[in-house]
Design a protein around this motif. Structure first.
Motif, PDB file in Angstrom:
ATOM      1  N   ARG A 111       0.971  -1.316   0.089  1.00 54.70           N
ATOM      2  CA  ARG A 111       0.019  -0.100   0.020  1.00 54.70           C
ATOM      3  C   ARG A 111       0.804   1.388  -0.019  1.00 54.70           C
ATOM      4  NH1 ARG A 111      -1.581   3.928   2.896  1.00 54.70           N
ATOM      5  NH2 ARG A 111      -0.393   3.348   4.874  1.00 54.70           N
ATOM      6  N   LYS A 112       1.887   1.321   0.845  1.00 56.45           N
ATOM      7  CA  LYS A 112       2.950   2.361   0.857  1.00 56.45           C
ATOM      8  C   LYS A 112       3.558   2.736  -0.652  1.00 56.45           C
ATOM      9  CE  LYS A 112       3.630   2.615   5.796  1.00 56.45           C
ATOM     10  NZ  LYS A 112       4.536   2.322   6.875  1.00 56.45           N
ATOM     11  N   ALA A 113       3.931   1.304  -1.025  1.00 58.84           N
ATOM     12  CA  ALA A 113       4.883   1.302  -2.360  1.00 58.84           C
ATOM     13  C   ALA A 113       3.706   2.047  -3.606  1.00 58.84           C
ATOM     14  CB  ALA A 113       5.195  -0.052  -2.586  1.00 58.84           C
ATOM     15  N   LYS A 114       2.550   1.571  -3.328  1.00 57.50           N
ATOM     16  CA  LYS A 114       1.638   2.329  -4.191  1.00 57.50           C
ATOM     17  C   LYS A 114       1.729   3.653  -4.061  1.00 57.50           C
ATOM     18  CE  LYS A 114      -3.069   1.639  -6.271  1.00 57.50           C
ATOM     19  NZ  LYS A 114      -4.338   1.055  -6.227  1.00 57.50           N
ATOM     20  N   ALA A 115       1.479   4.058  -2.846  1.00 61.46           N
ATOM     21  CA  ALA A 115       1.549   5.650  -2.723  1.00 61.46           C
ATOM     22  C   ALA A 115       2.861   6.290  -2.989  1.00 61.46           C
ATOM     23  CB  ALA A 115       1.375   6.013  -1.294  1.00 61.46           C
ATOM     24  N   GLN A 121       5.380   9.127  -9.949  1.00 60.38           N
ATOM     25  CA  GLN A 121       4.701   9.703 -11.283  1.00 60.38           C
ATOM     26  C   GLN A 121       4.383  11.056 -11.271  1.00 60.38           C
ATOM     27  OE1 GLN A 121       1.446   6.782 -11.145  1.00 60.38           O
ATOM     28  NE2 GLN A 121       2.424   5.343 -12.518  1.00 60.38           N
ATOM     29  N   ALA A 122       4.083  11.597 -10.253  1.00 62.40           N
ATOM     30  CA  ALA A 122       3.903  13.175 -10.276  1.00 62.40           C
ATOM     31  C   ALA A 122       4.924  13.827 -10.451  1.00 62.40           C
ATOM     32  CB  ALA A 122       2.933  13.406  -9.083  1.00 62.40           C
ATOM     33  N   ASP A 123       6.018  13.461  -9.796  1.00 61.67           N
ATOM     34  CA  ASP A 123       7.246  14.045  -9.687  1.00 61.67           C
ATOM     35  C   ASP A 123       7.929  14.075 -11.129  1.00 61.67           C
ATOM     36  OD1 ASP A 123       6.909  14.611  -6.871  1.00 61.67           O
ATOM     37  OD2 ASP A 123       8.311  13.099  -6.256  1.00 61.67           O
ATOM     38  N   CYS A 124       7.702  12.853 -11.761  1.00 61.98           N
ATOM     39  CA  CYS A 124       8.226  12.688 -13.203  1.00 61.98           C
ATOM     40  C   CYS A 124       7.665  13.700 -13.999  1.00 61.98           C
ATOM     41  CB  CYS A 124       8.077  11.212 -13.521  1.00 61.98           C
ATOM     42  SG  CYS A 124       8.900  10.798 -14.975  1.00 61.98           S
ATOM     43  N   ARG A 125       6.262  13.804 -13.761  1.00 60.62           N
ATOM     44  CA  ARG A 125       5.599  14.804 -14.776  1.00 60.62           C
ATOM     45  C   ARG A 125       6.238  16.326 -14.595  1.00 60.62           C
ATOM     46  NH1 ARG A 125       1.415  11.373 -13.692  1.00 60.62           N
ATOM     47  NH2 ARG A 125       0.580  12.649 -11.814  1.00 60.62           N
TER      48      ARG A 125
END
Length: 129
Positions: A111-115, A121-125
């Motif tokens: 669950r933590k890894a998913k977060a 992904q947001a940081d990559c954008r």
């Protein structure tokens, strides 16, 4: 930097998705009867495939050092990988003795890894801008 994101991060993210995303369905299938040998075998196969994916991910991650400007991003990615690795280890321990603590811990780590993955992904954008 963009090259590193494309050649290192993107394939890692795809592999992580193939471990993290199917987990809830795998766990739900197992929860029908964790003592059913067939269900447990399917779950163990999922873990085995996931661990093989993680080995690929670690090889990709180590194949090239991160460029200047993405050190924090790379470290966050490493933490995400560590969470998944620890989760898979706990889930494997669960299959060996049906100790619910390992199942609970493995589920929480994923669950933590998913977060973490969502944040990456947001940081990559942001980095691509």
């Amino acid at each position: 930097m963009l090259d590193w994101l494309q050649q290192i991060y993107a394939p890692i993210d795809r592999q992580l998705a193939q471990v993290i995303n199917p987990f809830p369905a795998q766990l739900k299938a197992l929860s029908a009867d964790p003592y059913d040998d067939t269900l447990m075998e399917v779950f163990c196969n999922f873990l085995e495939v996931s661990q093989a994916r993680l080995l690929k991910v670690e090889a990709i991650y180590r194949s090239r050092s991160c460029p200047a400007g993405v050190e924090r991003f790379s470290l966050d990615l490493y933490h995400c990988l560590s969470l998944v690795k620890d989760a898979l280890a706990d889930l494997e321990r669960y299959t060996m003795g049906y100790v619910d603590t390992y199942l609970r811990d493995g589920r929480e780590l994923l669950r933590k890894a998913k977060a973490w993955r969502s944040q990456l992904q947001a940081d990559c954008r942001q980095l691509r801008r």
